[in-house]
Design an enzyme around this catalytic site. Structure first.
Site, PDB file in Angstrom:
ATOM      1  N   LYS A 225      -5.272 -92.082 -13.522  1.00 37.89           N
ATOM      2  CA  LYS A 225      -5.870 -93.415 -13.307  1.00 37.89           C
ATOM      3  C   LYS A 225      -7.100 -93.596 -14.191  1.00 37.89           C
ATOM      4  O   LYS A 225      -7.278 -94.623 -14.865  1.00 37.89           O
ATOM      5  CB  LYS A 225      -6.262 -93.591 -11.845  1.00 37.89           C
ATOM      6  CG  LYS A 225      -7.031 -94.885 -11.554  1.00 37.89           C
ATOM      7  CD  LYS A 225      -6.202 -96.138 -11.885  1.00 37.89           C
ATOM      8  CE  LYS A 225      -7.045 -97.394 -11.837  1.00 37.89           C
ATOM      9  NZ  LYS A 225      -7.439 -97.818 -10.485  1.00 37.89           N
ATOM     10  N   CYS A 279     -12.666-102.342 -13.108  1.00 38.50           N
ATOM     11  CA  CYS A 279     -12.002-101.076 -13.469  1.00 38.50           C
ATOM     12  C   CYS A 279     -12.450-100.526 -14.818  1.00 38.50           C
ATOM     13  O   CYS A 279     -12.957 -99.417 -14.920  1.00 38.50           O
ATOM     14  CB  CYS A 279     -10.497-101.296 -13.554  1.00 38.50           C
ATOM     15  SG  CYS A 279      -9.751-101.901 -12.072  1.00 38.50           S
TER      16      CYS A 279
END
Ligand code: SAJ
Length: 447
Positions: A225, A279
């Site tokens: 991720k 993010c």
């Protein structure tokens, strides 16, 4: 009970699920499991959010296709309730944790929310005897499960990992505006503290994900991720640095990019006015923090962050230069920013490049007017906001800006100047219509 018992309850949909953190990830996840037949308890510290959800409403801002209906359906099914009380997790078989994992101004991960959730959960697990599977969905630095989550949960619950307390990491891949589509349709890495845990996790997620569920270990899940977002940040930084080169040497980065991408295996990203969101600006620092305190000194990933973070200031520089050419001092100028959200057609302002640009221009003495159709504070008549402004800076490609009546805009402005941060407008057409047009990444004096 054991993991196989949990798997049996999952197969029968009698497993009691819990989600800690009912934000843009936790709430859709909770409702998706309800839709697939499970009973879910959602915990959130925000009591107003809890009340709103229990009334069947989604507190998530912005356009999220299908989410409002999904929340209403979940609450009306009688199998979903939100609460502020961790005590209601006592009977849970599976607990997902979806709390924020930000980095601070020194780019250090701040795990307060995660630690708080783990401590509260641990105290509940200490009271109960049921085996439980705990899955961290939040984005975390490599090594966090091993160094932070596992010891804290074992300590506060008085249990041993892999002996009645099972632990894994399954990062999400959602994006504002596509929450449900991504949740259902994108593959996920399923990292368990042991292979049987990974398999059990994959079996659970198979009820809501119609894509690959790639089982692995926790470190791999943590790495995938953070790496996938650091990858994107580096790619964008490369495009931005090429844009800066083009401005200096007399090129047009947009033309250069389209021709470069005709070369096999090239996919140059979009240069632009900055990189915002929840993010991309954060995850490279989470990745980097995984090697903090070791002999490995990272160069590329931190440098990419510096390149992207300075793009809003570069937009200010472009504006100062074009105004000074027409004899307008920035310190006495009124500037209109189009777009404050970090991404087109969303209401999400986290790490907004426009916020950084607004600070830069204000520090130079300019009066900054902001328009954004999705942000209540900045809504209003665009032409009225443009009145008397010396320049317009396009920061976000909101679809609504396609309908701007450019002739009326030019009349409203004090000077017909557009500085385009996202190659949104047709510069050639604007220049032939009498505009002074500058685009990030184009040679300063392109005809
Ligand atoms: N941006 C550029 N150039 C690009 C792409 C984006 O300047 O080529 C800017 C955008 O304007 C924005 C920021 O970067 O300000 C982030 O844009 P994004 O498209 O990456 O959107 P995010 O931040 O919502 O990214 C999320 C990420 N998903 C998760 O972390 C789960 C990212 O991995 C996905 O690639 C992205 O959604 C997506 O496209 O789905």
């Amino acid at each position: 009970m054991s993991l196989s018992d949990i798997r049996t309850k999952i197969s029968q949909k009698t497993a009691c699920l819990a989600v800690i953190g009912l934000g843009y990830v936790g709430l859709p996840v909770a409702c998706e499991f309800v839709r697939s037949g499970f009973s879910v308890v959602g915990v959130d510290l925000n009591s107003e959010r809890v009340v709103l959800i229990n009334q069947g409403f989604s507190p998530i801002a912005g356009e999220e296709p299908g989410l409002s209906e999904l929340v209403a359906e979940a609450v009306n099914s009688g199998r979903f309730r939100a609460t502020c009380d961790y005590q209601e997790l006592l009977n849970s078989d599976v607990v997902l944790i979806d709390v924020e994992t930000p980095v601070d101004e020194h780019n250090i991960p701040r795990y307060e929310a995660l630690r708080s959730a783990l401590t509260s959960l641990g105290s509940i697990l200490k009271q109960g005897q049921k085996d439980v599977l705990v899955i961290i969905e939040s984005t975390i630095a490599p090594g966090t499960i091993q160094k932070v989550v596992s010891p804290l949960l074992a300590d506060t619950s008085g249990r041993q990992i892999n002996q009645g307390l099972y632990l894994g990491n399954c990062p999400e891949r959602v994006m504002p505006g596509k929450l449900l589509a991504n949740l259902r349709g994108l593959s996920r890495v399923v990292g368990g503290m042991n292979p049987e845990t990974s398999e059990t996790m994959a079996f659970l997620y198979g009820h809501i994900v119609q894509a690959d569920l790639d089982t692995s270990d926790c470190v791999t899940a943590e790495l995938v991720k953070t790496v996938e977002n650091a990858y994107r940040d580096v790619q964008i930084a490369f495009a931005n640095e090429v844009a800066l080169i083009c401005e200096v040497v007399g090129g047009d980065v947009w033309k250069v990019r389209s021709l470069v991408n005709k070369s096999p295996f090239r996919q140059m990203h979009l240069p632009g006015a900055g990189v915002g969101g929840h993010c991309i600006p954060k995850d490279p620092w989470l990745l980097a923090s995984g090697v903090k305190g070791t002999d490995l000194k990272l160069r590329l990933i931190p440098a990419a962050r510096v390149v992207n973070d300075q793009m809003p200031a570069h937009m200010a520089d472009l504006t100062v230069r074009v105004l000074s050419e027409i004899g307008q001092e920035i310190s006495s100028a009124k500037i209109l920013l189009l777009g404050y959200a970090y991404l087109e057609d969303t209401a999400d302002i986290r790490n907004s490049p426009s916020a950084h640009l607004k600070e830069c221009l204000s520090s130079l003495g300019a009066q900054v007017i902001v328009h954004d159709p999705y942000i209540h504070e900045f809504q209003g008549d665009l032409l009225e906001k443009a009145h008397g402004c010396s320049a317009v800076i396009l920061m976000v490609r909101h679809s609504q800006y396609r309908k701007i009546e450019l002739e009326k805009l030019k009349i409203a402005l004090k000077q017909p100047v557009i500085v385009d941060g996202r190659l949104f407008f047709d510069g050639v057409a604007l220049k032939s219509a009498g505009w002074i047009y500058r685009s990030v990444g184009s040679a300063y004096d392109l005809p």
